[in-house]
Scaffold this motif. Structure first.
Motif, PDB file in Angstrom:
ATOM      1  N   ALA A 179      -7.352  14.071  -3.052  1.00  0.00           N
ATOM      2  CA  ALA A 179      -6.822  14.184  -4.410  1.00  0.00           C
ATOM      3  C   ALA A 179      -6.746  12.818  -5.080  1.00  0.00           C
ATOM      4  O   ALA A 179      -7.125  12.654  -6.239  1.00  0.00           O
ATOM      5  CB  ALA A 179      -5.446  14.845  -4.388  1.00  0.00           C
ATOM      6  N   GLY A 180      -6.259  11.819  -4.351  1.00  0.00           N
ATOM      7  CA  GLY A 180      -6.178  10.465  -4.892  1.00  0.00           C
ATOM      8  C   GLY A 180      -7.545   9.906  -5.241  1.00  0.00           C
ATOM      9  O   GLY A 180      -7.728   9.275  -6.286  1.00  0.00           O
ATOM     10  N   ALA A 181      -8.524  10.170  -4.377  1.00  0.00           N
ATOM     11  CA  ALA A 181      -9.886   9.712  -4.659  1.00  0.00           C
ATOM     12  C   ALA A 181     -10.431  10.377  -5.911  1.00  0.00           C
ATOM     13  O   ALA A 181     -11.063   9.727  -6.749  1.00  0.00           O
ATOM     14  CB  ALA A 181     -10.794   9.986  -3.463  1.00  0.00           C
ATOM     15  N   GLY A 182     -10.166  11.671  -6.073  1.00  0.00           N
ATOM     16  CA  GLY A 182     -10.629  12.380  -7.260  1.00  0.00           C
ATOM     17  C   GLY A 182      -9.993  11.859  -8.531  1.00  0.00           C
ATOM     18  O   GLY A 182     -10.663  11.669  -9.549  1.00  0.00           O
TER      19      GLY A 182
ATOM     20  N   SER B 297      -9.681  -6.708  -1.866  1.00  0.00           N
ATOM     21  CA  SER B 297      -8.276  -6.699  -2.236  1.00  0.00           C
ATOM     22  C   SER B 297      -7.748  -5.319  -1.874  1.00  0.00           C
ATOM     23  O   SER B 297      -8.443  -4.319  -2.053  1.00  0.00           O
ATOM     24  CB  SER B 297      -8.121  -6.973  -3.733  1.00  0.00           C
ATOM     25  N   THR B 298      -6.533  -5.274  -1.347  1.00  0.00           N
ATOM     26  CA  THR B 298      -5.984  -3.997  -0.905  1.00  0.00           C
ATOM     27  C   THR B 298      -4.561  -3.814  -1.420  1.00  0.00           C
ATOM     28  O   THR B 298      -3.851  -4.785  -1.640  1.00  0.00           O
ATOM     29  CB  THR B 298      -6.049  -3.893   0.638  1.00  0.00           C
ATOM     30  N   PHE B 299      -4.195  -2.561  -1.643  1.00  0.00           N
ATOM     31  CA  PHE B 299      -2.839  -2.237  -2.086  1.00  0.00           C
ATOM     32  C   PHE B 299      -2.465  -0.868  -1.563  1.00  0.00           C
ATOM     33  O   PHE B 299      -3.317  -0.121  -1.065  1.00  0.00           O
ATOM     34  CB  PHE B 299      -2.726  -2.279  -3.618  1.00  0.00           C
ATOM     35  N   THR B 300      -1.175  -0.542  -1.665  1.00  0.00           N
ATOM     36  CA  THR B 300      -0.726   0.800  -1.329  1.00  0.00           C
ATOM     37  C   THR B 300       0.098   1.359  -2.481  1.00  0.00           C
ATOM     38  O   THR B 300       0.719   0.611  -3.239  1.00  0.00           O
ATOM     39  CB  THR B 300       0.119   0.846  -0.036  1.00  0.00           C
ATOM     40  N   VAL B 301       0.070   2.680  -2.588  1.00  0.00           N
ATOM     41  CA  VAL B 301       0.926   3.414  -3.510  1.00  0.00           C
ATOM     42  C   VAL B 301       1.538   4.571  -2.726  1.00  0.00           C
ATOM     43  O   VAL B 301       1.003   4.992  -1.700  1.00  0.00           O
ATOM     44  CB  VAL B 301       0.149   3.968  -4.733  1.00  0.00           C
ATOM     45  N   THR B 302       2.664   5.071  -3.204  1.00  0.00           N
ATOM     46  CA  THR B 302       3.216   6.295  -2.643  1.00  0.00           C
ATOM     47  C   THR B 302       2.919   7.419  -3.627  1.00  0.00           C
ATOM     48  O   THR B 302       3.042   7.246  -4.847  1.00  0.00           O
ATOM     49  CB  THR B 302       4.730   6.195  -2.394  1.00  0.00           C
TER      50      THR B 302
ATOM     51  N   LEU C 168     -12.167   2.251  -1.500  1.00  0.00           N
ATOM     52  CA  LEU C 168     -11.874   3.158  -0.395  1.00  0.00           C
ATOM     53  C   LEU C 168     -10.417   3.600  -0.457  1.00  0.00           C
ATOM     54  O   LEU C 168      -9.522   2.757  -0.576  1.00  0.00           O
ATOM     55  CB  LEU C 168     -12.126   2.447   0.939  1.00  0.00           C
ATOM     56  N   ILE C 169     -10.180   4.910  -0.391  1.00  0.00           N
ATOM     57  CA  ILE C 169      -8.812   5.440  -0.361  1.00  0.00           C
ATOM     58  C   ILE C 169      -8.603   6.130   0.975  1.00  0.00           C
ATOM     59  O   ILE C 169      -9.391   7.005   1.359  1.00  0.00           O
ATOM     60  CB  ILE C 169      -8.568   6.436  -1.516  1.00  0.00           C
ATOM     61  N   ARG C 170      -7.518   5.738   1.667  1.00  0.00           N
ATOM     62  CA  ARG C 170      -7.183   6.337   2.965  1.00  0.00           C
ATOM     63  C   ARG C 170      -5.703   6.695   2.990  1.00  0.00           C
ATOM     64  O   ARG C 170      -4.864   5.997   2.422  1.00  0.00           O
ATOM     65  CB  ARG C 170      -7.477   5.375   4.113  1.00  0.00           C
ATOM     66  N   LEU C 171      -5.398   7.764   3.684  1.00  0.00           N
ATOM     67  CA  LEU C 171      -4.028   8.213   3.873  1.00  0.00           C
ATOM     68  C   LEU C 171      -3.406   7.429   5.018  1.00  0.00           C
ATOM     69  O   LEU C 171      -3.934   7.421   6.124  1.00  0.00           O
ATOM     70  CB  LEU C 171      -4.016   9.710   4.190  1.00  0.00           C
TER      71      LEU C 171
ATOM     72  N   THR D  16       1.689   7.785   1.718  1.00  0.00           N
ATOM     73  CA  THR D  16       1.257   6.434   1.380  1.00  0.00           C
ATOM     74  C   THR D  16      -0.259   6.419   1.379  1.00  0.00           C
ATOM     75  O   THR D  16      -0.887   6.817   2.378  1.00  0.00           O
ATOM     76  CB  THR D  16       1.796   5.398   2.382  1.00  0.00           C
ATOM     77  N   LEU D  17      -0.833   6.007   0.261  1.00  0.00           N
ATOM     78  CA  LEU D  17      -2.275   5.845   0.148  1.00  0.00           C
ATOM     79  C   LEU D  17      -2.602   4.356   0.165  1.00  0.00           C
ATOM     80  O   LEU D  17      -2.004   3.576  -0.577  1.00  0.00           O
ATOM     81  CB  LEU D  17      -2.800   6.459  -1.147  1.00  0.00           C
TER      82      LEU D  17
END
Length: 143
Positions: free
Chosen positions: A16-19, A129-134, A57-60, A75-76
């Motif tokens: 869903a996040g990737a979409g 560069s990398t980050f996370t979101v909830t 790239l999006i990973r769970l 957390t993505l």
């Protein structure tokens, strides 16, 4: 007679996040976003010789369903590879902002967590560069 609990199934928040991000990045005018591909796996044909940049790239990382079943909090982790460190950072900032600004139709809500943090891919030497979101998502009730 005891009440029967509903059968709840949570969505694939990673997909869903990737979409959401794929749609939000499409047609952006920022030059560092041009041609950005979004996926949930690193393409198998990618190599230092053919990096196919920019790539997002999006990973769970975590999935924590609430005990009531009313929500799952995930957390993505999003990693952006680009031609240089500045563009990797800029695209990561944009991607994070686009996820957080999502209207709630696919993911209930998205909030800032960490980053973006600069790094270098240890295998290819490419800037990233990398980050996370909830992200919070509603369950579907199955019959």
């Amino acid at each position: 007679m005891a009440a029967v609990k509903p059968l709840l199934v949570f969505p694939d928040v990673q997909s869903a996040g990737a979409g959401v991000l794929r749609q939000a990045l499409a047609g952006r005018a920022e030059p560092y976003a041009a041609g950005a591909r979004v996926g949930t796996r690193v393409p198998g044909d990618r190599s230092p010789e053919t990096p196919d940049l920019p790539f997002v790239l999006i990973r769970l990382d975590t999935s924590l369903p609430h005990g009531s079943g009313a929500n799952v909090r995930c957390t993505l982790r999003v990693t952006v590879w680009h031609e240089d460190a500045d563009q990797a950072h800029d695209l990561a900032q944009l991607a994070m902002g686009l996820l957080v600004a999502h209207d709630g139709t696919v993911l209930r809500s998205v909030r800032y967590a960490t980053g973006p943090l600069p790094a270098t891919d240890p295998d290819s030497g490419i800037d990233l560069s990398t980050f996370t979101v909830t992200a919070n998502a509603r369950p579907a009730v199955l019959a």
